[in-house]
Design a protein around this motif. Sequence first.
Motif, PDB file in Angstrom:
ATOM      1  N   LYS A   1       0.834  -1.198   0.000  1.00  0.00           N
ATOM      2  CA  LYS A   1       0.000   0.000   0.000  1.00  0.00           C
ATOM      3  C   LYS A   1       0.869   1.248   0.000  1.00  0.00           C
ATOM      4  O   LYS A   1       0.619   2.182  -0.742  1.00  0.00           O
ATOM      5  CB  LYS A   1      -0.942   0.012   1.198  1.00  0.00           C
ATOM      6  N   ARG A   2       1.899   1.271   0.813  1.00  0.00           N
ATOM      7  CA  ARG A   2       2.778   2.436   0.881  1.00  0.00           C
ATOM      8  C   ARG A   2       3.461   2.672  -0.465  1.00  0.00           C
ATOM      9  O   ARG A   2       3.546   3.788  -0.930  1.00  0.00           O
ATOM     10  CB  ARG A   2       3.830   2.232   1.994  1.00  0.00           C
ATOM     11  N   CYS A   3       3.923   1.619  -1.102  1.00  0.00           N
ATOM     12  CA  CYS A   3       4.559   1.757  -2.412  1.00  0.00           C
ATOM     13  C   CYS A   3       3.569   2.304  -3.438  1.00  0.00           C
ATOM     14  O   CYS A   3       3.912   3.149  -4.242  1.00  0.00           O
ATOM     15  CB  CYS A   3       5.125   0.426  -2.887  1.00  0.00           C
ATOM     16  N   ASN A   4       2.330   1.815  -3.395  1.00  0.00           N
ATOM     17  CA  ASN A   4       1.309   2.322  -4.305  1.00  0.00           C
ATOM     18  C   ASN A   4       1.015   3.779  -4.029  1.00  0.00           C
ATOM     19  O   ASN A   4       0.840   4.574  -4.954  1.00  0.00           O
ATOM     20  CB  ASN A   4       0.022   1.498  -4.191  1.00  0.00           C
ATOM     21  N   ASP A   5       0.945   4.170  -2.761  1.00  0.00           N
ATOM     22  CA  ASP A   5       0.712   5.563  -2.407  1.00  0.00           C
ATOM     23  C   ASP A   5       1.824   6.449  -2.941  1.00  0.00           C
ATOM     24  O   ASP A   5       1.569   7.512  -3.485  1.00  0.00           O
ATOM     25  CB  ASP A   5       0.614   5.743  -0.890  1.00  0.00           C
ATOM     26  N   MET A   6       3.062   6.015  -2.796  1.00  0.00           N
ATOM     27  CA  MET A   6       4.197   6.808  -3.273  1.00  0.00           C
ATOM     28  C   MET A   6       4.134   6.955  -4.785  1.00  0.00           C
ATOM     29  O   MET A   6       4.424   8.017  -5.317  1.00  0.00           O
ATOM     30  CB  MET A   6       5.513   6.164  -2.835  1.00  0.00           C
ATOM     31  N   LYS A   7       3.739   5.887  -5.487  1.00  0.00           N
ATOM     32  CA  LYS A   7       3.605   5.949  -6.938  1.00  0.00           C
ATOM     33  C   LYS A   7       2.551   6.980  -7.327  1.00  0.00           C
ATOM     34  O   LYS A   7       2.755   7.772  -8.238  1.00  0.00           O
ATOM     35  CB  LYS A   7       3.239   4.575  -7.480  1.00  0.00           C
ATOM     36  N   GLU A   8       1.421   6.976  -6.617  1.00  0.00           N
ATOM     37  CA  GLU A   8       0.355   7.930  -6.907  1.00  0.00           C
ATOM     38  C   GLU A   8       0.812   9.360  -6.663  1.00  0.00           C
ATOM     39  O   GLU A   8       0.501  10.251  -7.426  1.00  0.00           O
ATOM     40  CB  GLU A   8      -0.872   7.618  -6.063  1.00  0.00           C
TER      41      GLU A   8
ATOM     42  N   VAL B   1      -5.087  26.119  -4.777  1.00  0.00           N
ATOM     43  CA  VAL B   1      -5.868  25.317  -3.823  1.00  0.00           C
ATOM     44  C   VAL B   1      -5.838  25.880  -2.408  1.00  0.00           C
ATOM     45  O   VAL B   1      -6.488  25.342  -1.515  1.00  0.00           O
ATOM     46  CB  VAL B   1      -5.452  23.826  -3.816  1.00  0.00           C
ATOM     47  N   GLY B   2      -5.072  26.950  -2.179  1.00  0.00           N
ATOM     48  CA  GLY B   2      -5.083  27.604  -0.878  1.00  0.00           C
ATOM     49  C   GLY B   2      -4.222  26.940   0.184  1.00  0.00           C
ATOM     50  O   GLY B   2      -4.617  26.883   1.351  1.00  0.00           O
ATOM     51  N   VAL B   3      -3.059  26.427  -0.240  1.00  0.00           N
ATOM     52  CA  VAL B   3      -2.111  25.824   0.701  1.00  0.00           C
ATOM     53  C   VAL B   3      -0.722  26.383   0.433  1.00  0.00           C
ATOM     54  O   VAL B   3      -0.538  27.187  -0.477  1.00  0.00           O
ATOM     55  CB  VAL B   3      -2.096  24.276   0.576  1.00  0.00           C
ATOM     56  N   THR B   4       0.250  25.945   1.204  1.00  0.00           N
ATOM     57  CA  THR B   4       1.627  26.406   0.991  1.00  0.00           C
ATOM     58  C   THR B   4       2.332  25.541  -0.045  1.00  0.00           C
ATOM     59  O   THR B   4       1.906  24.419  -0.344  1.00  0.00           O
ATOM     60  CB  THR B   4       2.442  26.356   2.297  1.00  0.00           C
ATOM     61  N   ARG B   5       3.437  26.057  -0.540  1.00  0.00           N
ATOM     62  CA  ARG B   5       4.281  25.312  -1.470  1.00  0.00           C
ATOM     63  C   ARG B   5       4.748  24.012  -0.825  1.00  0.00           C
ATOM     64  O   ARG B   5       4.781  22.959  -1.450  1.00  0.00           O
ATOM     65  CB  ARG B   5       5.475  26.188  -1.848  1.00  0.00           C
ATOM     66  N   ALA B   6       5.114  24.090   0.443  1.00  0.00           N
ATOM     67  CA  ALA B   6       5.593  22.916   1.169  1.00  0.00           C
ATOM     68  C   ALA B   6       4.510  21.841   1.258  1.00  0.00           C
ATOM     69  O   ALA B   6       4.809  20.638   1.198  1.00  0.00           O
ATOM     70  CB  ALA B   6       6.065  23.308   2.564  1.00  0.00           C
ATOM     71  N   THR B   7       3.264  22.258   1.381  1.00  0.00           N
ATOM     72  CA  THR B   7       2.164  21.296   1.445  1.00  0.00           C
ATOM     73  C   THR B   7       2.050  20.523   0.136  1.00  0.00           C
ATOM     74  O   THR B   7       1.897  19.295   0.144  1.00  0.00           O
ATOM     75  CB  THR B   7       0.838  22.009   1.770  1.00  0.00           C
ATOM     76  N   ILE B   8       2.156  21.222  -0.988  1.00  0.00           N
ATOM     77  CA  ILE B   8       2.118  20.548  -2.290  1.00  0.00           C
ATOM     78  C   ILE B   8       3.263  19.543  -2.378  1.00  0.00           C
ATOM     79  O   ILE B   8       3.072  18.398  -2.793  1.00  0.00           O
ATOM     80  CB  ILE B   8       2.201  21.566  -3.453  1.00  0.00           C
ATOM     81  N   SER B   9       4.430  19.938  -1.969  1.00  0.00           N
ATOM     82  CA  SER B   9       5.592  19.050  -1.979  1.00  0.00           C
ATOM     83  C   SER B   9       5.359  17.825  -1.101  1.00  0.00           C
ATOM     84  O   SER B   9       5.665  16.691  -1.496  1.00  0.00           O
ATOM     85  CB  SER B   9       6.835  19.813  -1.512  1.00  0.00           C
TER      86      SER B   9
ATOM     87  N   TRP C   1       2.512  16.464  -0.305  1.00  0.00           N
ATOM     88  CA  TRP C   1       1.533  15.593  -0.960  1.00  0.00           C
ATOM     89  C   TRP C   1       2.207  14.789  -2.058  1.00  0.00           C
ATOM     90  O   TRP C   1       2.010  13.587  -2.170  1.00  0.00           O
ATOM     91  CB  TRP C   1       0.402  16.404  -1.567  1.00  0.00           C
ATOM     92  N   GLU C   2       2.986  15.466  -2.886  1.00  0.00           N
ATOM     93  CA  GLU C   2       3.620  14.790  -4.012  1.00  0.00           C
ATOM     94  C   GLU C   2       4.645  13.749  -3.560  1.00  0.00           C
ATOM     95  O   GLU C   2       4.820  12.729  -4.225  1.00  0.00           O
ATOM     96  CB  GLU C   2       4.299  15.816  -4.920  1.00  0.00           C
ATOM     97  N   ASP C   3       5.300  14.007  -2.465  1.00  0.00           N
ATOM     98  CA  ASP C   3       6.301  13.068  -1.952  1.00  0.00           C
ATOM     99  C   ASP C   3       5.698  11.966  -1.093  1.00  0.00           C
ATOM    100  O   ASP C   3       6.402  11.060  -0.654  1.00  0.00           O
ATOM    101  CB  ASP C   3       7.360  13.816  -1.140  1.00  0.00           C
ATOM    102  N   GLY C   4       4.394  12.058  -0.828  1.00  0.00           N
ATOM    103  CA  GLY C   4       3.709  11.028  -0.074  1.00  0.00           C
ATOM    104  C   GLY C   4       3.887  11.121   1.428  1.00  0.00           C
ATOM    105  O   GLY C   4       3.551  10.190   2.151  1.00  0.00           O
ATOM    106  N   ARG C   5       4.389  12.247   1.903  1.00  0.00           N
ATOM    107  CA  ARG C   5       4.560  12.416   3.350  1.00  0.00           C
ATOM    108  C   ARG C   5       3.236  12.703   4.041  1.00  0.00           C
ATOM    109  O   ARG C   5       3.060  12.372   5.206  1.00  0.00           O
ATOM    110  CB  ARG C   5       5.560  13.537   3.636  1.00  0.00           C
ATOM    111  N   VAL C   6       2.320  13.339   3.317  1.00  0.00           N
ATOM    112  CA  VAL C   6       1.002  13.694   3.854  1.00  0.00           C
ATOM    113  C   VAL C   6      -0.021  13.427   2.754  1.00  0.00           C
ATOM    114  O   VAL C   6       0.215  13.738   1.590  1.00  0.00           O
ATOM    115  CB  VAL C   6       0.959  15.193   4.256  1.00  0.00           C
ATOM    116  N   ASP C   7      -1.156  12.866   3.133  1.00  0.00           N
ATOM    117  CA  ASP C   7      -2.235  12.651   2.169  1.00  0.00           C
ATOM    118  C   ASP C   7      -3.074  13.919   2.042  1.00  0.00           C
ATOM    119  O   ASP C   7      -3.510  14.477   3.056  1.00  0.00           O
ATOM    120  CB  ASP C   7      -3.151  11.507   2.616  1.00  0.00           C
TER     121      ASP C   7
END
Length: 71
Positions: A4-11, A33-41, A43-49
Amino acid sequence: MMTKRCNDMKEKSKMRQIREKRGISFEMAAAHVGVTRATISNWEDGRVDPPFSKIIKLAKYYDVDINEFIG
């Protein structure tokens, strides 16, 4: 659990690929979307959903079907 974690990271990396393919910066996506640059990062890196509501906004902004992000 590992699968699941690997699939999440792929997404998440797919989210980044779509953003970069469209020439959209972290800052532009974050402002839309009304968030910070760090938040986008994060999400993309899979640290936060991202919340589903933000996924919907990003899909619309990137002009992709929401399934591009979630399935």
